[in-house]
Design an enzyme around this catalytic site. Structure first.
Site, mmCIF file in Angstrom:
data_model
loop_
_atom_site.group_PDB
_atom_site.id
_atom_site.type_symbol
_atom_site.label_atom_id
_atom_site.label_comp_id
_atom_site.label_asym_id
_atom_site.label_seq_id
_atom_site.Cartn_x
_atom_site.Cartn_y
_atom_site.Cartn_z
ATOM 1 N N CYS A 7 15.788 14.249 -18.403
ATOM 2 C CA CYS A 7 16.367 13.297 -17.451
ATOM 3 C C CYS A 7 16.939 12.144 -18.262
ATOM 4 C CB CYS A 7 15.330 12.803 -16.443
ATOM 5 S SG CYS A 7 14.020 11.793 -17.177
ATOM 6 N N GLN A 28 -1.958 4.286 14.476
ATOM 7 C CA GLN A 28 -0.945 3.239 14.567
ATOM 8 C C GLN A 28 -0.637 2.829 16.006
ATOM 9 O OE1 GLN A 28 2.340 4.536 12.093
ATOM 10 N NE2 GLN A 28 1.014 4.812 10.327
ATOM 11 N N LYS A 31 -8.525 3.809 7.223
ATOM 12 C CA LYS A 31 -7.552 2.720 7.094
ATOM 13 C C LYS A 31 -8.252 1.373 6.927
ATOM 14 C CE LYS A 31 -3.744 5.066 7.266
ATOM 15 N NZ LYS A 31 -2.778 5.036 8.373
ATOM 16 N N LEU A 75 0.869 -1.177 0.000
ATOM 17 C CA LEU A 75 0.000 0.000 0.000
ATOM 18 C C LEU A 75 0.905 1.225 0.000
ATOM 19 C CD1 LEU A 75 -1.850 -2.326 0.866
ATOM 20 C CD2 LEU A 75 -2.994 -0.754 2.425
ATOM 21 N N ILE A 76 1.136 1.767 -1.174
ATOM 22 C CA ILE A 76 2.153 2.807 -1.342
ATOM 23 C C ILE A 76 1.508 4.189 -1.425
ATOM 24 C CG2 ILE A 76 2.199 2.546 -3.866
ATOM 25 C CD1 ILE A 76 5.278 3.074 -3.636
ATOM 26 N N GLY A 82 3.568 0.639 5.626
ATOM 27 C CA GLY A 82 4.718 1.291 6.252
ATOM 28 C C GLY A 82 4.438 1.757 7.663
#
Length: 482
Positions: free
Chosen positions: A456, A296, A265, A183-184, A287
């Site tokens: 780039c 958390q 969440k 889960l980014i 994370g």
């Protein structure tokens, strides 16, 4: 050129069958990563190491760098492989190879030997060390903490003169463990946790909950593509983007303020679990770190876990923020994370740190779960390799050019380290440096009467950033691809 790949020590203590499987997978991963550099490259596996042989000397540095980023590799030895006849021949070859390095230095000789010989490793160390000491007047033997260690390996009738040792990232080869879904968010924590699971042998897919529009998704795509390209490009992975704005809107409208964070969440875990089940993924990765934010705490994490049977892995659970940021700096995601907006923390003004299950469930009864089902059903799933191509399609209004006009300026958006390593100089045009992570705050300070050609190395970042700047209303940008 030849490289000897040394295995991560935990691989070497596995049973014979498991060890062979891990080595076979690592060999395949190395081939997949390096085939883009040299089509004639050969990768040969042995019981305790893997050989990589390539002919294109121009790719030496690129191949070496790529090897140091493949999970499962402890270190890499760059070697010169030559035949030898006896110990004196070994000494003569070592003298030619190491004379310049040993001038005015203390040194010792360390030898590893495989095969049948009429001498031992210690015999070679003494003979070669004594010979080098006699023939290089300014050098001095020092067996503990020498300035230079001469590494030699003897295998049957071959001598490996070790020209350099380069540390890998260790861990297990990707594919030795089952797939996970990360889960980014693009922040410090999710990038580091994704890397840690890749390093542990998992193929990491990415699930992104978009709370901030197109610009937010573009930024997270950059992070996911960077992590995959740098550490996991041996395997194909998915990038799944879910538009979570309708879910957030429903929560803001119907859920009590103090319960919003935990319920958001829980909705994310429900959605990610459906995605994981759809693609046969065994676990979710987050994370989260204990006590870092209100959602958390142990009580809240337990309530979040209760909504799904899918295993949730939290590799950073005991890490403090400073440690996480240091890891992000090491793997190269710090600059991305510093400019990534954080939306989860702003939807609740007074979040609970010890949610009560009955209250959470009562609040969730107000929620229209058809909205959650709809956003999951409409999730956008792409092969992460197609992110660059998809960006090209999205930025159709941004012109890609290979030349320049009198009013143009090239804008080098690489990181500072990349710019220092390989400065960009183009004759006939000004080149201005502005790292990608400063574009959102600093691009407006540039001369807007000029046309800026974003550049780039690979062209992925420049396209993503061009789209972002267009979203912000800047029409004087193009992508420069010479």
């Amino acid at each position: 050129m030849k490289f000897i790949i040394k295995l991560f020590p935990e691989i070497t203590i596995k049973s014979q069958s498991v060890r062979l499987r891990f080595i076979k997978i690592l060999t395949g991963n190395i081939r997949n990563v390096l085939k883009h550099y040299d089509e004639t490259l050969a990768v040969v596996r042995h019981w305790d190491n893997i050989e990589v042989r390539a002919k294109d000397e121009n790719q030496r540095l690129a191949i070496r760098d790529a090897l140091t980023r493949i999970p499962g590799i402890h270190h890499i030895l760059e070697v010169e492989d030559v035949p030898f006849t006896d110990m004196h021949d070994i000494f003569e070859k070592a003298l030619v190879q190491y004379r310049d390095q040993l001038e005015g230095k203390t040194f010792c000789v360390r030898v590893k030997r495989r095969g049948k010989h009429d001498f031992s490793s210690i015999d070679v160390e003494r003979y070669v060390g004594g010979g080098l000491n006699q023939h290089i007047e300014s050098a001095r033997v020092k067996l503990t903490n020498p300035e230079v260690t001469v590494h030699l390996e003897v295998e049957d009738d071959r001598l490996l003169l070790i020209k350099g040792r380069y540390e890998g990232i260790g861990g297990f080869p990707i594919g030795t463990q089952e797939d996970v879904l990360s889960l980014i968010s693009g922040g410090f924590d999710s990038g580091v946790s994704s890397y840690m699971l890749m390093r542990r042998g998992c193929r990491v897919h990415y699930c992104f909950f978009n709370l901030g529009g197109a610009a937010h998704e573009i930024g997270v795509r950059q992070v996911a593509h960077y992590l995959w390209n740098r550490f996991g490009s041996s395997h194909r992975v998915r990038f799944v983007a879910i538009n979570f704005e309708p879910v957030v809107g429903e929560i803001l409208e119907k859920i009590d303020d103090g319960q919003m964070g935990v319920i958001l969440k829980r909705m994310m875990v429900r959605a990610a679990s459906k995605v994981a089940e759809r693609y046969g993924v065994q676990a979710l990765v987050t994370g989260e770190a204990l006590g870092q934010v209100s959602s958390q705490t142990l009580t809240n994490l337990r309530l979040i876990d209760n909504v799904s049977d899918t295993l949730i892995l939290r590799p950073l659970i005991s890490y403090d923020k400073e440690h996480i940021i240091n890891l992000a700096r090491q793997i190269g995601t710090e600059d991305f994370a510093r400019t990534m907006p954080e939306y989860c923390g702003v939807i609740s003004k007074s979040p609970t740190v010890k949610a009560v299950k009955s209250k959470i469930e009562a609040e969730e009864e107000k929620f229209d779960f058809s909205i959650l089902d709809k956003v999951v059903e409409e999730a956008n799933n792409v092969d992460i390799r197609e992110i660059a191509l998809q960006t090209e399609q999205e930025v159709v209004e941004v012109e890609t050019v290979n030349g320049f006009g009198p009013n143009d300026v090239i804008l080098d958006i690489r990181s500072i380290d990349e710019q220092e390593d390989k400065p960009l100089k183009v004759e006939g045009i000004d080149v201005v440096s502005l790292p990608f992570y400063k574009l959102s705050t600093k691009f407006g300070d540039l001369d807007q009467n000029r046309t800026w050609l974003l550049w780039c190395e690979r062209g992925v970042m420049s396209r993503l950033q061009a789209l972002y700047l267009r979203e912000q209303g800047f029409n004087n940008v193009k992508v420069y691809r010479p």
